[in-house]
Design a protein around this motif. Sequence first.
Motif, PDB file in Angstrom:
ATOM      1  N   PHE A  22       0.838  -1.199   0.000  1.00 16.31           N
ATOM      2  CA  PHE A  22       0.000   0.000   0.000  1.00 16.31           C
ATOM      3  C   PHE A  22       0.871   1.248   0.000  1.00 16.31           C
ATOM      4  N   TYR A  23       0.389   2.305  -0.658  1.00 24.10           N
ATOM      5  CA  TYR A  23       1.084   3.580  -0.650  1.00 24.10           C
ATOM      6  C   TYR A  23       0.666   4.445   0.535  1.00 24.10           C
ATOM      7  N   GLU A  24      -0.527   4.230   1.020  1.00 16.51           N
ATOM      8  CA  GLU A  24      -1.033   5.012   2.150  1.00 16.51           C
ATOM      9  C   GLU A  24      -1.509   4.084   3.255  1.00 16.51           C
ATOM     10  N   LYS A  25      -1.697   4.650   4.425  1.00 14.23           N
ATOM     11  CA  LYS A  25      -2.134   3.880   5.581  1.00 14.23           C
ATOM     12  C   LYS A  25      -3.566   3.392   5.371  1.00 14.23           C
ATOM     13  N   PRO A  26      -3.811   2.096   5.556  1.00 14.49           N
ATOM     14  CA  PRO A  26      -5.163   1.573   5.352  1.00 14.49           C
ATOM     15  C   PRO A  26      -6.119   2.008   6.465  1.00 14.49           C
ATOM     16  N   LYS A  27      -7.382   2.191   6.083  1.00 15.65           N
ATOM     17  CA  LYS A  27      -8.434   2.531   7.037  1.00 15.65           C
ATOM     18  C   LYS A  27      -9.389   1.361   7.120  1.00 15.65           C
ATOM     19  N   ILE A  28      -9.668   0.905   8.326  1.00 22.03           N
ATOM     20  CA  ILE A  28     -10.558  -0.232   8.527  1.00 22.03           C
ATOM     21  C   ILE A  28     -11.994   0.277   8.457  1.00 22.03           C
ATOM     22  N   ILE A  29     -12.765  -0.310   7.539  1.00 24.60           N
ATOM     23  CA  ILE A  29     -14.143   0.120   7.336  1.00 24.60           C
ATOM     24  C   ILE A  29     -15.100  -0.730   8.162  1.00 24.60           C
ATOM     25  N   GLN A  30     -14.955  -2.037   8.051  1.00 26.14           N
ATOM     26  CA  GLN A  30     -15.893  -2.944   8.697  1.00 26.14           C
ATOM     27  C   GLN A  30     -15.180  -4.224   9.100  1.00 26.14           C
ATOM     28  N   VAL A  31     -15.572  -4.778  10.253  1.00 30.37           N
ATOM     29  CA  VAL A  31     -15.052  -6.075  10.708  1.00 30.37           C
ATOM     30  C   VAL A  31     -16.260  -6.962  10.976  1.00 30.37           C
ATOM     31  N   LYS A  32     -16.279  -8.123  10.334  1.00 33.67           N
ATOM     32  CA  LYS A  32     -17.392  -9.053  10.487  1.00 33.67           C
ATOM     33  C   LYS A  32     -16.864 -10.394  10.963  1.00 33.67           C
ATOM     34  N   TYR A  33     -17.485 -10.936  12.008  1.00 35.53           N
ATOM     35  CA  TYR A  33     -17.103 -12.239  12.538  1.00 35.53           C
ATOM     36  C   TYR A  33     -17.795 -13.332  11.749  1.00 35.53           C
ATOM     37  N   LEU A  34     -17.040 -14.348  11.327  1.00 32.38           N
ATOM     38  CA  LEU A  34     -17.583 -15.489  10.603  1.00 32.38           C
ATOM     39  C   LEU A  34     -17.521 -16.708  11.516  1.00 32.38           C
ATOM     40  N   GLU A  35     -18.628 -17.370  11.697  1.00 40.13           N
ATOM     41  CA  GLU A  35     -18.711 -18.524  12.593  1.00 40.13           C
ATOM     42  C   GLU A  35     -18.069 -19.745  11.937  1.00 40.13           C
ATOM     43  N   MET A  36     -17.043 -20.298  12.567  1.00 44.56           N
ATOM     44  CA  MET A  36     -16.357 -21.487  12.081  1.00 44.56           C
ATOM     45  C   MET A  36     -16.253 -22.497  13.225  1.00 44.56           C
ATOM     46  N   THR A  37     -16.061 -23.766  12.880  1.00 49.51           N
ATOM     47  CA  THR A  37     -16.007 -24.822  13.891  1.00 49.51           C
ATOM     48  C   THR A  37     -14.680 -24.849  14.635  1.00 49.51           C
ATOM     49  N   ASN A  38     -13.565 -24.828  13.918  1.00 51.42           N
ATOM     50  CA  ASN A  38     -12.255 -25.005  14.547  1.00 51.42           C
ATOM     51  C   ASN A  38     -11.464 -23.717  14.707  1.00 51.42           C
ATOM     52  N   SER A  39     -12.017 -22.593  14.300  1.00 44.47           N
ATOM     53  CA  SER A  39     -11.262 -21.352  14.386  1.00 44.47           C
ATOM     54  C   SER A  39     -12.191 -20.146  14.435  1.00 44.47           C
ATOM     55  N   HIS A  40     -11.653 -19.036  14.869  1.00 46.92           N
ATOM     56  CA  HIS A  40     -12.339 -17.751  14.835  1.00 46.92           C
ATOM     57  C   HIS A  40     -11.831 -17.033  13.588  1.00 46.92           C
ATOM     58  N   VAL A  41     -12.738 -16.537  12.758  1.00 48.25           N
ATOM     59  CA  VAL A  41     -12.347 -15.858  11.530  1.00 48.25           C
ATOM     60  C   VAL A  41     -13.096 -14.534  11.450  1.00 48.25           C
ATOM     61  N   TRP A  42     -12.349 -13.480  11.126  1.00 49.05           N
ATOM     62  CA  TRP A  42     -12.930 -12.168  10.915  1.00 49.05           C
ATOM     63  C   TRP A  42     -12.614 -11.712   9.502  1.00 49.05           C
ATOM     64  N   LYS A  43     -13.608 -11.166   8.816  1.00 50.45           N
ATOM     65  CA  LYS A  43     -13.392 -10.557   7.510  1.00 50.45           C
ATOM     66  C   LYS A  43     -13.335  -9.052   7.744  1.00 50.45           C
ATOM     67  N   CYS A  44     -12.225  -8.470   7.367  1.00 47.21           N
ATOM     68  CA  CYS A  44     -12.019  -7.039   7.583  1.00 47.21           C
ATOM     69  C   CYS A  44     -11.987  -6.337   6.232  1.00 47.21           C
ATOM     70  N   ASP A  45     -12.900  -5.403   6.040  1.00 41.22           N
ATOM     71  CA  ASP A  45     -12.892  -4.581   4.837  1.00 41.22           C
ATOM     72  C   ASP A  45     -12.058  -3.344   5.132  1.00 41.22           C
ATOM     73  N   ILE A  46     -11.112  -3.062   4.256  1.00 40.51           N
ATOM     74  CA  ILE A  46     -10.253  -1.904   4.438  1.00 40.51           C
ATOM     75  C   ILE A  46     -10.283  -1.048   3.179  1.00 40.51           C
ATOM     76  N   ASN A  47     -10.076   0.228   3.373  1.00 41.44           N
ATOM     77  CA  ASN A  47     -10.012   1.164   2.263  1.00 41.44           C
ATOM     78  C   ASN A  47      -8.593   1.688   2.189  1.00 41.44           C
ATOM     79  N   CYS A  48      -7.983   1.526   1.007  1.00 38.56           N
ATOM     80  CA  CYS A  48      -6.609   1.959   0.837  1.00 38.56           C
ATOM     81  C   CYS A  48      -6.313   2.167  -0.638  1.00 38.56           C
ATOM     82  N   ASP A  49      -5.546   3.177  -0.937  1.00 42.10           N
ATOM     83  CA  ASP A  49      -5.154   3.487  -2.311  1.00 42.10           C
ATOM     84  C   ASP A  49      -6.382   3.601  -3.221  1.00 42.10           C
TER      85      ASP A  49
END
Length: 72
Positions: free
Chosen positions: A24-51
Amino acid sequence: MQNNRILNLVLRELQENYKKYFDFYEKPKIIQVKYLEMTNSHVWKCDINCDDSKRGIYIKLYKKKRDRKSVV
């Protein structure tokens, strides 16, 4: 919750040291964080805005396996 603390540390690291992980050329900005339900792990999908584009990254944290020793 311990997992939220770890997620916050990972997101802070990605924002402060983004050049270490991304092209990235500029510092990313976190827009949204969504938790995804999984059996063996915790997973988050993070939408970021950059460039002037929106990107998605996934953060995965494995759940600890329970001790299966029988109690006598």
